[in-house]
Motif scaffolding. Structure first.
Motif, PDB file in Angstrom:
ATOM      1  N   HIS A 629       0.899  -1.290   0.011  1.00 17.60           N
ATOM      2  CA  HIS A 629      -0.051  -0.080  -0.055  1.00 17.60           C
ATOM      3  C   HIS A 629       0.810   1.293  -0.065  1.00 17.60           C
ATOM      4  N   LYS A 630       1.918   1.225   0.715  1.00 16.51           N
ATOM      5  CA  LYS A 630       2.925   2.374   0.828  1.00 16.51           C
ATOM      6  C   LYS A 630       3.412   2.755  -0.614  1.00 16.51           C
ATOM      7  N   VAL A 631       3.758   1.668  -1.223  1.00 18.90           N
ATOM      8  CA  VAL A 631       4.388   1.720  -2.671  1.00 18.90           C
ATOM      9  C   VAL A 631       3.461   2.387  -3.439  1.00 18.90           C
ATOM     10  N   LEU A 632       2.187   1.883  -3.515  1.00 15.33           N
ATOM     11  CA  LEU A 632       1.093   2.438  -4.214  1.00 15.33           C
ATOM     12  C   LEU A 632       0.900   3.922  -3.923  1.00 15.33           C
ATOM     13  N   TYR A 633       0.947   4.229  -2.720  1.00 15.51           N
ATOM     14  CA  TYR A 633       0.722   5.522  -2.368  1.00 15.51           C
ATOM     15  C   TYR A 633       2.182   6.306  -2.915  1.00 15.51           C
ATOM     16  N   ASP A 634       3.025   5.751  -2.881  1.00 17.92           N
ATOM     17  CA  ASP A 634       4.095   6.736  -3.353  1.00 17.92           C
ATOM     18  C   ASP A 634       4.047   7.000  -4.849  1.00 17.92           C
ATOM     19  N   ILE A 635       3.646   6.005  -5.430  1.00 17.29           N
ATOM     20  CA  ILE A 635       3.322   6.058  -7.099  1.00 17.29           C
ATOM     21  C   ILE A 635       1.860   6.643  -7.520  1.00 17.29           C
ATOM     22  N   GLY A 636       1.215   7.313  -6.496  1.00 21.55           N
ATOM     23  CA  GLY A 636      -0.009   7.968  -6.745  1.00 21.55           C
ATOM     24  C   GLY A 636      -1.414   7.085  -7.080  1.00 21.55           C
ATOM     25  N   VAL A 637      -1.286   5.828  -6.752  1.00 18.78           N
ATOM     26  CA  VAL A 637      -2.436   5.013  -7.226  1.00 18.78           C
ATOM     27  C   VAL A 637      -3.372   5.073  -5.668  1.00 18.78           C
ATOM     28  N   VAL A 638      -2.995   5.008  -4.638  1.00 21.73           N
ATOM     29  CA  VAL A 638      -3.867   5.117  -3.464  1.00 21.73           C
ATOM     30  C   VAL A 638      -3.946   6.414  -2.825  1.00 21.73           C
ATOM     31  N   SER A 639      -4.607   6.987  -2.123  1.00 18.33           N
ATOM     32  CA  SER A 639      -4.515   8.398  -1.305  1.00 18.33           C
ATOM     33  C   SER A 639      -4.521   8.271  -0.063  1.00 18.33           C
ATOM     34  N   THR A 640      -4.343   7.227   0.432  1.00 17.05           N
ATOM     35  CA  THR A 640      -4.109   7.099   2.105  1.00 17.05           C
ATOM     36  C   THR A 640      -2.636   6.371   2.252  1.00 17.05           C
ATOM     37  N   LYS A 641      -1.949   6.646   3.534  1.00 15.89           N
ATOM     38  CA  LYS A 641      -0.863   5.966   3.733  1.00 15.89           C
ATOM     39  C   LYS A 641      -0.853   4.344   4.479  1.00 15.89           C
ATOM     40  N   GLU A 642      -2.071   4.207   4.807  1.00 12.82           N
ATOM     41  CA  GLU A 642      -2.445   3.058   5.378  1.00 12.82           C
ATOM     42  C   GLU A 642      -3.723   2.449   4.710  1.00 12.82           C
ATOM     43  N   PRO A 643      -3.854   1.003   4.760  1.00 18.25           N
ATOM     44  CA  PRO A 643      -4.884   0.238   4.167  1.00 18.25           C
ATOM     45  C   PRO A 643      -6.013   0.206   4.846  1.00 18.25           C
ATOM     46  N   PHE A 644      -5.643  -0.102   6.213  1.00 20.34           N
ATOM     47  CA  PHE A 644      -6.862  -0.289   7.177  1.00 20.34           C
ATOM     48  C   PHE A 644      -6.908   0.288   8.511  1.00 20.34           C
ATOM     49  N   LYS A 645      -7.893   1.060   8.542  1.00 19.97           N
ATOM     50  CA  LYS A 645      -8.172   1.730   9.895  1.00 19.97           C
ATOM     51  C   LYS A 645      -8.056   1.246  11.069  1.00 19.97           C
ATOM     52  N   CYS A 646      -8.932   0.449  11.111  1.00 15.43           N
ATOM     53  CA  CYS A 646      -9.408  -0.361  12.400  1.00 15.43           C
ATOM     54  C   CYS A 646      -9.050  -1.871  12.148  1.00 15.43           C
ATOM     55  N   VAL A 647      -8.410  -2.526  12.921  1.00 16.26           N
ATOM     56  CA  VAL A 647      -8.070  -4.302  12.639  1.00 16.26           C
ATOM     57  C   VAL A 647      -8.680  -4.885  14.013  1.00 16.26           C
ATOM     58  N   ILE A 648      -9.547  -5.689  13.878  1.00 14.20           N
ATOM     59  CA  ILE A 648     -10.138  -6.627  14.960  1.00 14.20           C
ATOM     60  C   ILE A 648      -9.747  -8.061  14.827  1.00 14.20           C
ATOM     61  N   ASN A 649      -9.146  -8.839  15.746  1.00 17.28           N
ATOM     62  CA  ASN A 649      -9.174 -10.310  15.800  1.00 17.28           C
ATOM     63  C   ASN A 649      -9.791 -11.058  16.489  1.00 17.28           C
ATOM     64  N   GLN A 650     -10.777 -11.734  15.939  1.00 21.95           N
ATOM     65  CA  GLN A 650     -11.754 -12.509  16.819  1.00 21.95           C
ATOM     66  C   GLN A 650     -10.972 -13.779  17.416  1.00 21.95           C
ATOM     67  N   GLY A 651     -11.763 -14.238  18.349  1.00 24.06           N
ATOM     68  CA  GLY A 651     -11.015 -15.479  19.069  1.00 24.06           C
ATOM     69  C   GLY A 651     -11.403 -16.496  18.222  1.00 24.06           C
ATOM     70  N   ILE A 652     -10.834 -17.803  18.844  1.00 22.89           N
ATOM     71  CA  ILE A 652     -10.866 -18.905  18.145  1.00 22.89           C
ATOM     72  C   ILE A 652     -12.055 -19.555  18.809  1.00 22.89           C
ATOM     73  N   ILE A 653     -12.867 -20.484  18.182  1.00 23.46           N
ATOM     74  CA  ILE A 653     -13.677 -21.294  18.599  1.00 23.46           C
ATOM     75  C   ILE A 653     -13.277 -22.696  18.659  1.00 23.46           C
ATOM     76  N   LEU A 654     -12.969 -23.107  19.668  1.00 21.08           N
ATOM     77  CA  LEU A 654     -12.373 -24.710  20.165  1.00 21.08           C
ATOM     78  C   LEU A 654     -13.565 -25.784  19.976  1.00 21.08           C
ATOM     79  N   GLY A 655     -13.064 -26.751  19.619  1.00 20.75           N
ATOM     80  CA  GLY A 655     -13.943 -28.052  19.444  1.00 20.75           C
ATOM     81  C   GLY A 655     -14.459 -28.282  20.907  1.00 20.75           C
ATOM     82  N   GLU A 656     -15.427 -29.183  20.858  1.00 23.00           N
ATOM     83  CA  GLU A 656     -16.186 -29.409  22.264  1.00 23.00           C
ATOM     84  C   GLU A 656     -15.072 -30.334  22.946  1.00 23.00           C
ATOM     85  N   VAL A 657     -15.232 -30.226  24.256  1.00 26.24           N
ATOM     86  CA  VAL A 657     -14.261 -30.773  25.285  1.00 26.24           C
ATOM     87  C   VAL A 657     -14.252 -32.271  24.944  1.00 26.24           C
TER      88      VAL A 657
END
Length: 957
Positions: A629-657
């Motif tokens: 994304h930063k390379v694309l920003y440098d060559i004028g393809v994108v208008s923002t310095k970063e691609p993702f404003k907010c990242v959320i990691n969901q937890g893992i659903i484990l198998g039954e006990v």
């Protein structure tokens, strides 16, 4: 209209507590909701339901018993509304949107379509993003919520090698299955924007990005060590190597240098690090990226190699150190087995040992080599170098705990102040010299900390740092090294350039030609993109290290269009990371044949507002995407310095006990609490029906003295604990699955799947259905229409509604989805106590429910008299006037003695307060049949009832 008696007699009441369903056991507990003995039958029913459904479909009918037992008709509702949404393109985001409206771009980390299909862990993140997307649509946002497929990769190619099935055929089949499963869950994706990384129209632009990197010197070729398996005759990815052998076949794997394409991500290291501070990401993810980049400040120092007579040669070894203050404590040097100068300073006497050691080290991964707990190994080269600080000759060793890929591939070893160096020195009897002291340090123990410098002065070299602090000494050493030509200040990174080539077929072709005469690399013209994969029938490795594409001779042999000179196409393909680095941009403008993305569309939709996925992608995928994304920003393809404003990691659903027991050599069970050395016994898995609960533990039913260990594992085919969402949808419906996955616990936490736990939310939905539609008829079916009235809502009803609106809205926006469900449960429990269900209360509640359970909400909305989807109806807003708590707790005294309390409105009259007290079950026994002499009422403070015991007149009945 349903009577109040009918409302109150509902047989099941859902607890509003976000962590449990009645009975009161948390879903985060391994065994929630139902008595333990019932768990097995519920799981078995879910697993068998898909088979039953298939059998019924063959006869084109639904079993009467199933129809009768369903607590609400999800089996009719859900397919109906899924067809409606598709036929009416309900969730289509127009190519040209009204840009005056706010935008919301919510994106899932798009999946690899494996042959196994989805398991119940996958919809967790997808449900969360769908809830957010549905909320924002109803709040008036333009919403972009797309889905696609990261479809290049090793599994499809491995399957092709084993079966002869073309990877494209397998991939398309898997995509069809994934798409069908996702649609069955009611996700509001804009399917007209669907894309796959394997489509030439898509990877044309992946190749175009590579060419921009190449033109700017950010893509280059270099000799790098790879995982080479002689038996399989191929290069293996890191994930295909387990404990030094190939995952397929268990063949030995060695590290072998090969010429590979690299991307110069290190050129962006500082920006990748600095811009993290601007992101709304979990601090843990940002810290993982910081550690991976690994910026450090220190010095590069030069050590001259000595000959056999102890004289200086023209060869030198440069080391990087973050502790130049410890230079006088360097008593030996270590170089990596792959160091490019190693052959120059190995004596003839040590050559054989060094070569054998290099071969030994080549069989280990970088991770194995740098494992702190492993025993240190190495070989003396027979040669020495000069410590520039004091002129002393110190031995040069080769050891695998030093990597050629980090720093300079060589270190100055300071065994008094580095744990690894200390272990190595003790093993090989190398001198140890302490040069840093601290009040907490000992003269005979390794001390890696900072302190005051000692034993660090040389008249010969003119360097004296004794009695300085570590920080002052480091600065002085760097200044001295720069002045005397012995080194310089240096910023270093752990981050290495990105190995960007795979010796595989199923990947994007690299658009490069290699001239036959000179070996010069030439970029394919952008006008010739996409460079498509040639058709092959044989995908097996060549056995020579050449990629499978080398077998497509007519495709490989070509000419340079500019000069007419004979050339060959690059036969390595891009790694799977390539297509997933930039797909978020293509979703903005998926059909554009002229550009990667239209500038105006990118400017409106960028950046992605919320990006949800697993924590396993917290480093590499996100780091690589940010780099591109930063390379694309440098060559004028994108208008923002970063691609993702907010990242959320969901937890893992484990198998039954699963329950584990141990057996001794005689086959007798050993209790988990009586033996400390359980690893010496045979481990066995105990079926659920042979287990029972005993206090806080689980034991063998046949012998309760044998305690078992319960544990939940990540879902995998090998463990047999995968739960197919198709089975759950068949048994309970998609809305129940969505609701349960959100209700299991905090979104970001890991949770244990329990099939019986889904019954609680299923019953909640059934209660919601009956609240609006009414009770079922004798045959189990429901009448058309609703039991909703046109009565004006009471103040109590309005307060319940608006508290629910405020709760649900806040919890969705904060991704606390489980407590949002709790708020709706509280509302439904309250509504069952009312004498009627006013339209002005029920319709807003249906809108609140819709992001979580969209199928039911759409059906209820339709039965309430609306002719179109609720997807774009305005989401209810809480009125603050109804959120104020205007009730107070009023103490009630009988003859001056407090006997209870009642809740009253502020400003409540004496008569109303007395009426409430008379109806209170705890107080009525004191008032029933009694004559009142007088009442003393202080508004907001107390009600005191003085009884006249000479007369008996009052009745509260």
């Amino acid at each position: 209209m349903m009577s109040s008696h009918q409302f109150r007699s509902d047989p099941f009441v859902v607890s509003p507590c976000c962590l449990h369903i009645c009975p009161k056991v948390s879903p985060n507990h391994p065994f929630p909701s139902l008595p333990f003995q019932r768990r097995r039958s519920h799981h078995a029913r879910v697993r068998s339901s898909a088979k039953k459904k298939t059998q019924c479909n063959l006869k084109n009918e639904t079993p009467a018993t199933e129809t009768a037992k369903r607590v609400y008709p999800f089996h009719e509702i859900e397919p109906k509304w899924q067809r409606y949404w598709e036929d009416n393109r309900t969730f289509r985001t127009p190519d040209d949107v009204d840009t005056s409206k706010p935008k919301f771009y919510v994106l899932d980390m798009f999946p690899y379509p494996s042959g196994a299909g989805l398991h119940v862990g996958h919809p967790l993140g997808y449900t969360a993003t769908d809830i957010l997307a549905r909320l924002r649509r109803m709040q008036g946002y333009n919403v972009l919520h797309p889905m696609g497929w990261d479809a290049f990769g090793l599994p499809a190619e491995q399957y092709a090698i084993e079966t002869g099935t073309h990877p494209k055929t397998t991939t398309l089949k898997n995509i069809d299955r994934f798409r069908l499963q996702l649609k069955s869950l009611g996700f509001s994706y804009d399917w007209e924007r669907e894309l796959s990384t394997t489509e030439p129209d898509y990877y044309k632009w992946t190749q175009w990005i590579f060419l921009q990197l190449y033109k700017r010197g950010l893509a280059y070729q270099a000799e790098v060590p790879v995982n080479w398996c002689p038996a399989l005759g191929t290069v293996l990815a890191n994930e295909e190597v387990v404990d030094g052998v190939s995952e397929r076949g268990g063949h030995p794997v060695i590290r072998k240098p090969m010429r590979q394409w690299m991307l110069k991500i290190t050129a962006y290291a500082d920006r990748l690090l600095e811009d993290l501070d601007e992101l709304e990401w979990p601090e843990s993810i940002k810290e993982m990226q910081r550690n991976w980049i690994g910026r450090s400040e220190g010095a590069e120092l030069d050590f001259t190699v000595l000959d056999g007579e102890g004289q200086e040669t023209d060869k030198g070894i440069t080391v990087y150190t973050t502790r130049p203050d410890t230079l006088f404590g360097a008593t030996y040097m270590v170089v990596a087995p792959e160091h490019h100068l190693l052959s120059y300073f190995v004596t003839p006497e040590q050559k054989q040992q060094v070569e054998e050691y290099k071969d030994f080290a080549s069989r280990k991964s970088d991770l194995e080599r740098t494992e702190l707990q492993k025993e240190k190994t190495g070989v003396f080269t027979g040669c020495y170098s000069k410590n520039p600080a004091n002129g002393e000759a110190i031995p040069i060793w080769v050891a695998d705990y030093v990597l050629a890929s980090y720093g300079t591939g060589a270190i100055m070893a300071v065994p008094a102040h580095d744990t690894r160096d200390n272990e190595f020195a003790l093993k090989y009897n190398i001198p140890i010299k302490w040069v840093v002291r601290n009040e907490a340090s000992s003269s005979d123990e390794v001390y890696p900390g900072v302190g005051i410098i000692e034993n660090s002065s040389s008249v010969e070299t003119g360097l004296d740092i004794n009695q300085l602090s570590s920080k002052e000494a480091a600065l002085k050493v760097i200044e001295w090294a720069a002045r005397t030509g012995n080194g310089k200040k240096k910023v270093n990174y752990k981050l290495r350039d990105w190995l960007f080539a795979r010796q595989r077929y199923w990947g994007e072709p690299i658009p490069i030609l290699i001239l036959d005469e000179s070996g010069e690399t030439i970029a394919v013209s952008e006008s010739e993109l996409p460079l498509t994969l040639p058709e092959l029938n044989d995908f097996t490795p060549t056995g020579t290290g050449e990629p499978p594409l080398s077998k497509a001779v007519s495709w490989v042999n070509t000419v340079d269009p500019a000069t007419g000179k004979p050339a060959k196409r690059e036969t390595s393909t891009m790694p799977q990371w390539a297509g997933s680095c930039w797909y978020y941009l293509r979703f903005m403008d998926p059909k554009n044949p002229e550009a990667l993305v239209d500038k105006e569309k990118e400017k409106y939709w960028s950046p992605v507002d919320v990006y949800v996925g697993g924590a396993e992608h917290a480093v590499l995928h996100l780091l690589y995407s940010r780099f591109w994304h930063k390379v694309l920003y440098d060559i004028g393809v994108v208008s923002t310095k970063e691609p993702f404003k907010c990242v959320i990691n969901q937890g893992i659903i484990l198998g039954e006990v699963q329950y584990t027991a141990w057996k001794d050599q005689e086959g007798s069970y050993v209790s988990a609490d009586t033996e400390e050395r359980l690893n010496e016994y045979q481990q066995v898995t105990i079926p659920d029906d042979k287990v029972m609960k005993s206090g806080d533990h689980f034991v063998l039913k046949e012998d309760p003295s044998i305690r078992l260990i319960p544990r939940a594992y990540k879902m995998s085919k090998s463990r047999g604990n995968v739960v197919n969402p198709d089975d759950v949808v068949s048994e309970y419906g998609a809305d129940s699955l969505r609701l349960y996955e959100m209700f299991m616990g905090p979104f970001r936490d890991s949770k244990t799947w329990n099939t019986s736990g889904i019954e609680g939310v299923h019953r909640f939905l059934a209660r919601t259905w009956r609240l609006v539609i009414g009770s079922p008829q004798p045959d189990g079916s429901f009448k058309d229409g609703t039991v909703v009235t046109d009565n004006e809502p009471t103040l109590e009803q309005l307060r319940s509604l608006h508290k629910c609106i405020a709760k649900v809205t806040e919890e969705i926006e904060s991704t606390r989805f489980n407590t949002g469900i709790s708020g709706m449960m509280e509302f439904v429990n309250a509504a069952y106590k009312w004498n009627n269900q006013p339209r002005g209360i029920i319709e807003p509640f249906v809108l609140l429910l819709s992001p979580y359970a969209p199928h039911m909400a759409e059906e209820l909305w339709s039965r309430l008299g609306h002719s179109s989807s609720l997807a774009y109806e305005s989401f209810p807003k809480a009125n603050p006037d109804y959120l104020k708590d205007t009730t107070i707790v009023l103490p009630v005294q009988i003859n001056g003695k407090t006997r209870g309390t009642v809740e009253v409105e502020e400003g409540c009259s004496e008569d109303d307060a007395f009426a409430l007290a008379s109806q209170d079950k705890k107080l009525e026994k004191y008032l029933d049949g009694q004559s009142i002499k007088k009442r003393i009422y202080v508004p907001g403070k107390i009600l005191n009832v003085i009884l006249d015991k000479t007369n008996v007149k009052v009745t509260t009945k």
